[in-house]
Structure formats: C-alpha cells, structure tokens
Design a protein around this motif. Structure first.
Motif, PDB file in Angstrom:
ATOM      1  N   VAL A 145       0.834  -1.208   0.000  1.00 14.93           N
ATOM      2  CA  VAL A 145       0.000   0.000   0.000  1.00 14.93           C
ATOM      3  C   VAL A 145       0.865   1.254   0.000  1.00 14.93           C
ATOM      4  O   VAL A 145       0.620   2.202  -0.757  1.00 14.93           O
ATOM      5  CB  VAL A 145      -0.952  -0.014   1.213  1.00 14.93           C
ATOM      6  N   ALA A 146       1.886   1.267   0.858  1.00 15.26           N
ATOM      7  CA  ALA A 146       2.775   2.431   0.915  1.00 15.26           C
ATOM      8  C   ALA A 146       3.489   2.641  -0.417  1.00 15.26           C
ATOM      9  O   ALA A 146       3.657   3.781  -0.876  1.00 15.26           O
ATOM     10  CB  ALA A 146       3.794   2.259   2.039  1.00 15.26           C
ATOM     11  N   GLY A 147       3.893   1.552  -1.063  1.00 15.48           N
ATOM     12  CA  GLY A 147       4.531   1.667  -2.368  1.00 15.48           C
ATOM     13  C   GLY A 147       3.589   2.236  -3.413  1.00 15.48           C
ATOM     14  O   GLY A 147       4.008   3.042  -4.265  1.00 15.48           O
ATOM     15  N   SER A 148       2.327   1.831  -3.358  1.00 15.11           N
ATOM     16  CA  SER A 148       1.335   2.356  -4.301  1.00 15.11           C
ATOM     17  C   SER A 148       1.160   3.861  -4.126  1.00 15.11           C
ATOM     18  O   SER A 148       1.136   4.615  -5.111  1.00 15.11           O
ATOM     19  CB  SER A 148      -0.012   1.643  -4.099  1.00 15.11           C
ATOM     20  N   TRP A 149       1.069   4.304  -2.879  1.00 15.44           N
ATOM     21  CA  TRP A 149       0.907   5.737  -2.609  1.00 15.44           C
ATOM     22  C   TRP A 149       2.161   6.517  -2.996  1.00 15.44           C
ATOM     23  O   TRP A 149       2.080   7.607  -3.565  1.00 15.44           O
ATOM     24  CB  TRP A 149       0.579   5.960  -1.134  1.00 15.44           C
ATOM     25  N   ALA A 150       3.347   5.958  -2.710  1.00 12.77           N
ATOM     26  CA  ALA A 150       4.598   6.663  -3.014  1.00 12.77           C
ATOM     27  C   ALA A 150       4.811   6.781  -4.518  1.00 12.77           C
ATOM     28  O   ALA A 150       5.178   7.851  -5.025  1.00 12.77           O
ATOM     29  CB  ALA A 150       5.769   5.933  -2.357  1.00 12.77           C
ATOM     30  N   LEU A 151       4.601   5.694  -5.263  1.00 13.91           N
ATOM     31  CA  LEU A 151       4.769   5.736  -6.712  1.00 13.91           C
ATOM     32  C   LEU A 151       3.771   6.695  -7.357  1.00 13.91           C
ATOM     33  O   LEU A 151       4.125   7.428  -8.297  1.00 13.91           O
ATOM     34  CB  LEU A 151       4.602   4.331  -7.295  1.00 13.91           C
ATOM     35  N   SER A 152       2.556   6.703  -6.853  1.00 10.14           N
ATOM     36  CA  SER A 152       1.537   7.605  -7.394  1.00 10.14           C
ATOM     37  C   SER A 152       1.901   9.054  -7.135  1.00 10.14           C
ATOM     38  O   SER A 152       1.734   9.919  -8.006  1.00 10.14           O
ATOM     39  CB  SER A 152       0.174   7.284  -6.777  1.00 10.14           C
ATOM     40  N   CYS A 153       2.402   9.320  -5.949  1.00  9.39           N
ATOM     41  CA  CYS A 153       2.824  10.683  -5.606  1.00  9.39           C
ATOM     42  C   CYS A 153       3.952  11.140  -6.519  1.00  9.39           C
ATOM     43  O   CYS A 153       3.938  12.268  -7.033  1.00  9.39           O
ATOM     44  CB  CYS A 153       3.254  10.740  -4.143  1.00  9.39           C
ATOM     45  N   GLY A 154       4.930  10.282  -6.740  1.00  9.83           N
ATOM     46  CA  GLY A 154       6.052  10.637  -7.603  1.00  9.83           C
ATOM     47  C   GLY A 154       5.626  10.871  -9.041  1.00  9.83           C
ATOM     48  O   GLY A 154       6.080  11.827  -9.691  1.00  9.83           O
TER      49      GLY A 154
END
Length: 325
Positions: A145-154
């Motif tokens: 989940v954290a990876g999904s949010w981080a990649l989306s933010c980037g």
C-alpha cells in the motif's frame, strides 16, 4: 509578436458539461446523488472494516484503502463541477487548477495500483491458500500500500512540475469539467514535446504493468480453479473474479479509449462522458461490486445496524424513564 500574444494566466475557465440551461437542475440532482452515493458507500466500507475485527484481513485492508481512494478521486472534481453548475461561476485559479490536476493524477494512479495489489492478494488466497497468512503478512501488506501511494505521488508530481514550467497564452478556456492534463498541454504556448513524451511513456508503463499484473494473477486463478473438483468452489471463485474484472474492464477500457485511440477523441463531449465513467460511475459502483455483495460485509453491516438500533432504543427508554420520574 509571439511574446506580445502571451500573457500571465491567473485563472482558467471550466466550461463544464455541454448541458442545456433548462436541464441544469436535473443533471445537478443526478450528479449530486451519484456523488453522495459514492461518498457514503465507500465511507461505510471503511467504517465497517475498522469496527469489525473479523474484517482485519489483507483483502479488507486493501479494500479500505481503495474505498478511501475512490472517495478522494471523486472529491477532486465533482464538488467543483456541482458548484459551477449551481453558481455559474466557471473560473478556477491557476494554482487551484494545477492542484486539481495533481490530485486527480495522484488518486487515479493509486486506484490503478491498488487494483493490481488486490488481484495479487486474490491470487495468493486461491492458488496458495495454505501459505496465505505467511505470504500476505502485515509487513508486506503495508509495504504494498505504501509503495502504491509513493509511486503515485512521484508520478503525479513529475507531471505537475513539468507542467509548471510551461507558459500559457491568453486563451484560458478549458472545454472540460476539470483541469485535464492533455487539455492544459494544448493551451500552452511553450514546447510541450517533453510533457507529451512523459505522459505517453508513464501512462503506457503504468497501464502495461497494471493490466499485466491483473491478467497474470487472474490467469493463474483461472488455471487453479479449473483443477478444483468442487463445483461450488469454482462458481464462487468465478463470481469473485468476474466482479473484479468487470470493474477493471470498465476502468482501463475507458482510459485506453481516451489516451491511446485518438480517433475516439474528436469530440470533447465523448471525452467528458468517458471521463465521467471512470471519475464518477466506477467509484460509485465499487462499494456494490466489491463489498455490499460480500457475505462478511453484509454480516458486519447487520451487526452495526442492530447496535445502532439498540443504542437508539436504550436512549428512548432512558429519556422516557426520566420524564416519568
């Protein structure tokens, strides 16, 4: 002459949906009802998952994040559209337009990646049931989940920073109901070749990765359930996959029609209808498809309603007793 024709744009004008004035009231009520259904349905999912300890599983953990993302995704565009329809004030500040575009890209990307994560979760649950709790441990779920949010933010931040360096001409009219990145690139007076390359490349990579992950996961699920002798188990698994794949087809099919088939984009009306499909309709249908047809969610909803009923009755009895005394 080129410098004289340029000006500093402080705001944009969102023309909104091509609706006749006499039809504004009806469409306002329709979209308001759809938005409220989206918000209440998805927030109810989050509430049920938080209150019922039996739903503390990876599947519902991912579902709660998807529900929150759907609410946020719709809230980026629909309230502004409804306000414009009611007040007829079409302007949006430059900073507000850029912010709206960022959050639209951000939550849209999170939605994509969460669908992939949920497909992987179902693959592990059906193909590796004995090792499910070992594989889908809490640390991995949080990391996904954290990876999904981080990649989306980037990804959203990259598009936003590239757009912020562009200049805009005097034409500040956006023939859409929100600040769409492709339309903003068309309005720019600067060279947008780098932006267009990044949009196409990032969009293609995200879509290929997401669709590949979902199709591979469900391909493995399909191969696995065909080897199960239980007809009931096969029907249950197929029903679950069918619901998920129907939403995936609606979501990704619309995006592909918008960005990868230019012949379908000759009309702004068609583009806005397609945008409404994945910005309004899909988030509204997700609670019904993913949760409200689910046995565990129905049971949790029944417990919540009974608890509320008992609480109300207890308060009524208490107030009646105090009145009599």
């Amino acid at each position: 002459m080129q410098m004289e024709n340029q000006s500093v744009v402080s705001e944009f004008l969102l023309l909104g949906l091509p609706i006749r004035p006499e039809q504004q009231g009806g469409f306002f009520c329709l979209f308001l009802g759809m938005y409220l259904t989206t918000v209440l349905g998805n927030l109810l999912i989050v509430l049920l998952i938080r209150l019922d300890s039996r739903l503390y599983t990876p599947m519902y953990f991912f579902l709660s994040h998807l529900a929150f993302t759907d609410v946020s995704f719709s809230s980026v565009t629909i309230p502004k559209m409804l306000m414009n329809m009611q007040t007829h004030n079409l302007s949006i500040p430059y900073q507000g337009c850029i912010s709206q575009m960022y959050f639209y890209l951000f939550f849209g990307c999170v939605d994509n990646l969460l669908l992939v994560v949920m497909a992987y979760d179902r693959y592990v649950a059906i193909c590796h049931p004995l090792n499910y709790t070992i594989i889908m441990r809490e640390e991995l779920c949080v990391l996904l989940v954290a990876g999904s949010w981080a990649l989306s933010c980037g990804s959203a931040l990259l598009h936003t920073l590239l757009l912020a360096r562009l200049s805009f001409c005097a034409d500040n009219t956006i023939p859409h109901f929100f600040c769409s990145l492709p339309i903003l690139l068309k309005l720019s007076c600067s060279n947008t070749s780098l932006n267009e390359l990044v949009v196409f490349t990032a969009g293609a990579v995200l879509m290929v990765f997401a669709l590949s992950g979902i199709l591979v996961s469900y391909g493995c699920i399909g191969a696995s359930i065909l080897r199960v002798p239980s007809t009931k188990g096969i029907c249950k698994a197929l029903s679950t996959c069918g619901s998920h794949l129907s939403v995936v087809s609606l979501f990704y099919g619309t995006i592909m029609a918008l960005y990868f088939f230019p012949s379908l984009n000759n009309s702004n009306d068609k583009e806005m209808i397609a945008s409404l499909m994945y910005a309004v309709v899909t988030p509204m249908l997700n609670p019904f498809i993913y949760s409200l047809r689910n046995k565990d969610m129905k049971l949790a909803l029944g417990i919540l309603l009974r608890s509320l009923k008992n609480c109300v009755l207890a308060r009524l009895v208490s107030s009646t007793t105090q009145t009599l005394l």
